[in-house]
Design a protein around this motif. Structure first.
Motif, PDB file in Angstrom:
ATOM      1  N   TYR A 285      37.514   9.693  24.104  1.00  0.00           N
ATOM      2  CA  TYR A 285      37.705  11.143  24.064  1.00  0.00           C
ATOM      3  C   TYR A 285      39.186  11.459  23.908  1.00  0.00           C
ATOM      4  O   TYR A 285      40.015  10.939  24.658  1.00  0.00           O
ATOM      5  N   ILE A 286      39.506  12.308  22.950  1.00  0.00           N
ATOM      6  CA  ILE A 286      40.892  12.732  22.754  1.00  0.00           C
ATOM      7  C   ILE A 286      41.053  14.123  23.376  1.00  0.00           C
ATOM      8  O   ILE A 286      40.262  15.036  23.126  1.00  0.00           O
ATOM      9  N   ILE A 287      42.057  14.245  24.231  1.00  0.00           N
ATOM     10  CA  ILE A 287      42.338  15.486  24.957  1.00  0.00           C
ATOM     11  C   ILE A 287      43.679  15.998  24.439  1.00  0.00           C
ATOM     12  O   ILE A 287      44.701  15.313  24.561  1.00  0.00           O
ATOM     13  N   TYR A 288      43.705  17.191  23.884  1.00  0.00           N
ATOM     14  CA  TYR A 288      44.879  17.675  23.177  1.00  0.00           C
ATOM     15  C   TYR A 288      45.074  19.164  23.420  1.00  0.00           C
ATOM     16  O   TYR A 288      44.208  19.834  23.982  1.00  0.00           O
ATOM     17  N   PHE A 289      46.233  19.677  22.984  1.00  0.00           N
ATOM     18  CA  PHE A 289      46.444  21.116  23.125  1.00  0.00           C
ATOM     19  C   PHE A 289      46.643  21.766  21.768  1.00  0.00           C
ATOM     20  O   PHE A 289      47.015  21.113  20.784  1.00  0.00           O
ATOM     21  N   THR A 290      46.373  23.067  21.724  1.00  0.00           N
ATOM     22  CA  THR A 290      46.546  23.845  20.494  1.00  0.00           C
ATOM     23  C   THR A 290      47.350  25.112  20.789  1.00  0.00           C
ATOM     24  O   THR A 290      47.471  25.543  21.934  1.00  0.00           O
TER      25      THR A 290
END
Length: 346
Positions: A285-290
């Motif tokens: 799972y990739i956890i990222y911000f936008t």
């Protein structure tokens, strides 16, 4: 009559198959995560997330750079004076509750903390985090990597700066290798936004390699993880995440980009920035911000008459998506439904 009965039978059969398929799909995505996964309820500027399992509390903890997006301030001051925010989840990553910010100050005044990474070794959590003395309105400051230890992910003891040769370094990521040695990769800004590496036996004394681990395209936010019999590194190129693959975590093969196209889920646009990857029960799972208020990552809308950026362009959201191995590399369809479940860690 026979033809009509046959057609009706085929139609009914197809409808039953479609029904079974729909049920199977619903079952497969019963743990679909919300979008966004998390927004900071105090400053609305959660960025640079890292997820750590708290073994004592049996819950997942998200540590992140707590940008002060909703504070009226000149220039990029909202990215400075930042603490490390804390959110926790007791339902395997689906619901995140803001719990406060870590008290990491070890010098006078208000200072800046960015982009932590945490390693667990011999019953102790080791946090390595970017530290910049003071608060700036323009990009600047002398960044260091500093070391803290804790037994509960809340009460942190300052151990001091890392004995690495350069200042102006940020974004650590760590992994313990099969030989028992710890390796750290980090961004060196003085050398042109490339990834360097260092090695340690005890997470205290580090020996830096004088050769870059990854160079070429400017980037930041490296993240190391093991998945499908390969070591993988993702780096933030500010237009999505670049993928690298390796058999030994020393020689890296350049791959394509993920999270480089805008998603269509709420808040999941334009591109995915500075990410963590959690491998759990065979899933990555990739956890990222936008920056959901921007059309492009760097499109900040410019300064207003008071020399400040708008709240809309400053605020950020945290998201989750699944990385999939297609037999050669990692791909990510951020719009694709997927089951999200962060398992307990023993």
């Amino acid at each position: 009559m026979r033809d009509t009965s046959m057609i009706k039978g085929i139609v009914c059969g197809l409808m039953m198959m479609a029904g079974f398929t729909a049920v199977a799909q619903d079952a497969a995505i019963k743990n679909q995560p919300p979008s966004p996964l998390y927004r900071d309820p105090i400053y609305d500027g959660a960025a640079d997330p890292v997820l750590v399992y708290n073994k004592a509390e049996k819950e997942w903890t998200m540590l992140y750079t707590q940008r002060r997006a909703n504070v009226q301030s000149p220039g990029v001051a909202f990215c400075y004076g930042t603490a490390i925010g804390v959110a926790t989840s007791k339902d395997h990553g689906h619901t995140w509750v803001y719990r406060g910010a870590l008290n990491l100050e070890h010098e006078r005044g208000q200072n800046t903390f960015w982009a932590p990474d945490v390693a667990f070794d011999k019953g102790v959590y080791h946090m390595f985090v970017v530290y910049i003395p003071g608060v700036y309105s323009q990009w600047g400051g002398d960044s260091h990597l500093v070391h803290y230890t804790s037994k509960n992910l809340w009460d942190w003891k300052y151990e001091g700066p890392l004995n690495l040769p350069d200042h102006n370094i940020i974004d650590p990521t760590l992994m313990k290798m099969p030989d028992g040695k710890w390796h750290m990769w980090y961004k060196d800004q003085k050398l042109g936004s490339i990834t360097m590496t260092a090695e340690s036996n005890d997470l205290v004394n580090w020996k830096a390699d004088d050769k870059p681990a990854i160079e070429g395209r400017a980037h930041e936010g490296p993240k190391i993880f093991r998945f499908k019999d390969y070591y993988w590194m993702i780096t933030d190129e500010w237009q999505g995440q670049r993928v690298y693959r390796s058999k030994d975590a020393k020689t890296w093969e350049h791959q394509g980009l993920v999270l480089d196209k805008p998603g269509h889920r709420p808040e999941d646009t334009p591109t995915g920035a500075h990410a963590d990857v959690v491998v759990s029960d065979g899933h990555a799972y990739i956890i990222y911000f936008t920056h959901p208020g921007r059309k492009k990552h760097f499109e900040d809308g410019g300064l207003d008459a008071d020399g400040a950026y708008s709240y809309t362009t400053k605020r950020t959201s945290i998201h989750a998506a699944e990385l999939e191995f297609n037999g050669e590399t990692l791909v990510c369809d951020r719009d694709k439904p997927f089951s999200f479940w962060l398992a307990d860690v023993k």
